[in-house]
Design a protein around this motif. Structure first.
Motif, PDB file in Angstrom:
ATOM      1  N   VAL A   6      49.206  41.370 -31.825  1.00  0.00           N
ATOM      2  CA  VAL A   6      48.810  40.501 -32.443  1.00  0.00           C
ATOM      3  C   VAL A   6      48.861  39.242 -31.852  1.00  0.00           C
ATOM      4  N   ASP A   7      50.089  39.033 -30.973  1.00  0.00           N
ATOM      5  CA  ASP A   7      50.119  37.803 -30.234  1.00  0.00           C
ATOM      6  C   ASP A   7      48.661  37.512 -29.369  1.00  0.00           C
ATOM      7  N   PHE A   8      48.333  38.635 -28.731  1.00  0.00           N
ATOM      8  CA  PHE A   8      47.045  38.758 -27.939  1.00  0.00           C
ATOM      9  C   PHE A   8      45.939  38.485 -28.474  1.00  0.00           C
ATOM     10  N   ALA A   9      45.620  38.833 -29.614  1.00  0.00           N
ATOM     11  CA  ALA A   9      44.519  38.580 -30.521  1.00  0.00           C
ATOM     12  C   ALA A   9      44.577  37.152 -31.129  1.00  0.00           C
ATOM     13  N   THR A  10      45.527  36.555 -31.274  1.00  0.00           N
ATOM     14  CA  THR A  10      45.516  35.460 -31.760  1.00  0.00           C
ATOM     15  C   THR A  10      45.406  34.144 -30.554  1.00  0.00           C
ATOM     16  N   ASP A  11      45.928  34.598 -29.252  1.00  0.00           N
ATOM     17  CA  ASP A  11      45.574  33.809 -28.221  1.00  0.00           C
ATOM     18  C   ASP A  11      44.171  33.895 -27.709  1.00  0.00           C
ATOM     19  N   LEU A  12      43.685  35.096 -27.927  1.00  0.00           N
ATOM     20  CA  LEU A  12      42.223  35.126 -27.421  1.00  0.00           C
ATOM     21  C   LEU A  12      41.553  34.474 -28.449  1.00  0.00           C
TER      22      LEU A  12
END
Length: 153
Positions: A6-12
Protein backbone atom coordinates in the motif's frame (compact mmCIF):
# COMPACT_ATOMS: atom_id res chain seq x y z
CA UNK A 1 -3.98 -8.97 -1.93
CA UNK A 2 -1.03 -9.72 0.34
CA UNK A 3 1.39 -9.01 -2.53
CA UNK A 4 0.37 -5.34 -2.84
CA UNK A 5 2.38 -2.81 -0.90
CA UNK A 6 0.00 0.00 0.00
CA UNK A 7 2.89 2.40 0.74
CA UNK A 8 4.18 1.89 -2.80
CA UNK A 9 0.74 2.56 -4.29
CA UNK A 10 0.27 5.78 -2.31
CA UNK A 11 3.77 7.00 -3.21
CA UNK A 12 3.05 6.22 -6.86
CA UNK A 13 -0.24 8.15 -6.65
CA UNK A 14 1.61 11.22 -5.34
CA UNK A 15 4.31 11.02 -8.03
CA UNK A 16 2.38 10.13 -11.17
CA UNK A 17 -1.34 9.50 -11.19
CA UNK A 18 -1.35 7.93 -14.64
CA UNK A 19 1.22 5.36 -13.53
CA UNK A 20 -0.91 4.74 -10.45
CA UNK A 21 -3.88 4.16 -12.78
CA UNK A 22 -1.85 1.59 -14.74
CA UNK A 23 -0.94 -0.10 -11.46
CA UNK A 24 -4.56 -0.04 -10.25
CA UNK A 25 -5.97 -1.42 -13.51
CA UNK A 26 -3.37 -4.19 -13.54
CA UNK A 27 -4.10 -5.02 -9.91
CA UNK A 28 -7.88 -5.01 -10.45
CA UNK A 29 -7.51 -7.22 -13.52
CA UNK A 30 -5.34 -9.74 -11.66
CA UNK A 31 -7.69 -9.89 -8.68
CA UNK A 32 -10.93 -9.68 -10.67
CA UNK A 33 -10.02 -12.00 -13.53
CA UNK A 34 -6.65 -13.71 -13.70
CA UNK A 35 -2.94 -12.91 -13.99
CA UNK A 36 -2.80 -12.82 -17.79
CA UNK A 37 -5.88 -10.61 -18.11
CA UNK A 38 -4.56 -8.20 -15.49
CA UNK A 39 -1.22 -7.87 -17.22
CA UNK A 40 -2.87 -7.38 -20.62
CA UNK A 41 -5.13 -4.68 -19.18
CA UNK A 42 -2.09 -2.92 -17.69
CA UNK A 43 -0.26 -3.11 -21.02
CA UNK A 44 -3.33 -1.72 -22.78
CA UNK A 45 -3.54 1.29 -20.46
CA UNK A 46 0.22 1.86 -20.83
CA UNK A 47 -0.07 1.78 -24.62
CA UNK A 48 -2.98 4.24 -24.51
CA UNK A 49 -0.83 6.60 -22.44
CA UNK A 50 2.06 6.22 -24.87
CA UNK A 51 -0.14 7.01 -27.88
CA UNK A 52 -1.53 10.07 -26.09
CA UNK A 53 1.96 11.28 -25.15
CA UNK A 54 3.24 11.00 -28.72
CA UNK A 55 0.16 12.44 -30.36
CA UNK A 56 -0.50 15.37 -28.02
CA UNK A 57 0.57 18.70 -29.47
CA UNK A 58 -0.80 22.09 -28.46
CA UNK A 59 -0.29 24.87 -30.98
CA UNK A 60 -1.13 28.46 -30.13
CA UNK A 61 -0.81 31.25 -32.68
CA UNK A 62 -0.84 34.94 -31.78
CA UNK A 63 -0.94 37.31 -34.77
CA UNK A 64 -0.59 41.06 -34.65
CA UNK A 65 -1.82 42.21 -38.03
CA UNK A 66 -0.91 45.84 -37.36
CA UNK A 67 2.80 45.05 -36.95
CA UNK A 68 2.88 41.92 -39.15
CA UNK A 69 4.21 39.68 -36.37
CA UNK A 70 3.11 36.13 -35.63
CA UNK A 71 4.13 34.07 -32.62
CA UNK A 72 3.65 30.29 -32.78
CA UNK A 73 3.92 28.44 -29.46
CA UNK A 74 4.39 24.66 -29.62
CA UNK A 75 3.88 22.43 -26.57
CA UNK A 76 4.05 18.63 -26.51
CA UNK A 77 5.40 16.17 -29.06
CA UNK A 78 5.62 17.17 -32.72
CA UNK A 79 5.41 13.82 -34.48
CA UNK A 80 4.23 12.62 -37.88
CA UNK A 81 0.87 11.85 -36.25
CA UNK A 82 0.18 15.59 -36.00
CA UNK A 83 2.01 16.61 -39.19
CA UNK A 84 -1.11 17.77 -41.12
CA UNK A 85 -2.18 20.05 -38.26
CA UNK A 86 1.42 21.16 -37.71
CA UNK A 87 1.82 22.11 -41.39
CA UNK A 88 -1.62 23.72 -41.59
CA UNK A 89 -0.81 26.21 -38.84
CA UNK A 90 2.33 27.44 -40.58
CA UNK A 91 0.62 27.70 -43.95
CA UNK A 92 -1.84 30.22 -42.46
CA UNK A 93 0.93 32.70 -41.62
CA UNK A 94 0.86 35.35 -44.37
CA UNK A 95 3.94 36.00 -46.50
CA UNK A 96 5.84 39.07 -45.38
CA UNK A 97 5.16 38.49 -41.68
CA UNK A 98 7.80 38.32 -39.00
CA UNK A 99 7.29 34.76 -37.67
CA UNK A 100 8.61 33.77 -34.24
CA UNK A 101 8.44 30.00 -33.65
CA UNK A 102 8.73 29.14 -29.95
CA UNK A 103 9.94 25.56 -29.51
CA UNK A 104 10.85 25.56 -25.81
CA UNK A 105 7.59 23.77 -24.90
CA UNK A 106 8.34 20.81 -27.16
CA UNK A 107 9.29 17.55 -25.53
CA UNK A 108 10.08 15.92 -28.87
CA UNK A 109 10.20 16.75 -32.56
CA UNK A 110 10.61 14.03 -35.15
CA UNK A 111 12.38 14.23 -38.47
CA UNK A 112 9.16 14.65 -40.50
CA UNK A 113 8.08 17.73 -38.55
CA UNK A 114 11.56 19.20 -38.53
CA UNK A 115 11.90 18.73 -42.29
CA UNK A 116 8.49 20.29 -42.88
CA UNK A 117 9.43 23.25 -40.65
CA UNK A 118 12.73 23.80 -42.47
CA UNK A 119 11.08 23.55 -45.92
CA UNK A 120 8.30 25.92 -44.87
CA UNK A 121 10.87 28.33 -43.43
CA UNK A 122 12.81 28.43 -46.70
CA UNK A 123 9.63 29.07 -48.71
CA UNK A 124 8.40 31.61 -46.17
CA UNK A 125 11.63 33.61 -46.32
CA UNK A 126 11.74 33.36 -50.11
CA UNK A 127 8.26 34.94 -50.15
CA UNK A 128 9.49 37.90 -48.09
CA UNK A 129 8.87 36.68 -44.55
CA UNK A 130 11.33 36.67 -41.67
CA UNK A 131 11.67 33.52 -39.62
CA UNK A 132 12.92 33.54 -36.03
CA UNK A 133 13.59 30.02 -34.82
CA UNK A 134 15.63 28.99 -31.79
CA UNK A 135 17.92 26.38 -33.31
CA UNK A 136 19.50 25.76 -29.90
CA UNK A 137 16.20 24.25 -28.73
CA UNK A 138 16.01 22.02 -31.82
CA UNK A 139 19.59 20.94 -31.30
CA UNK A 140 18.91 20.15 -27.63
CA UNK A 141 15.84 18.08 -28.51
CA UNK A 142 17.79 16.00 -30.99
CA UNK A 143 20.79 15.67 -28.71
CA UNK A 144 18.65 14.47 -25.80
CA UNK A 145 16.19 12.27 -27.68
CA UNK A 146 16.93 11.37 -31.26
CA UNK A 147 20.67 11.24 -31.77
CA UNK A 148 21.88 9.82 -28.47
CA UNK A 149 23.91 6.65 -29.12
CA UNK A 150 22.27 3.49 -27.82
CA UNK A 151 25.14 2.75 -25.43
CA UNK A 152 25.37 6.28 -23.97
CA UNK A 153 24.26 6.86 -20.40
Amino acid sequence: MKLVKVDFATDLWRQDRIEALVFGVTFAGVVGFDLLTGILLGIGVSLARLVYTFSHLDIRVEKDEASGVAHVFLDGAATFIRLPRFAGVFEKIPAGYDAHIHLSGLTYIDHACLTMLMDWGENFEAAGGRLHLDWDVVHRLFEEKAWRPANAT
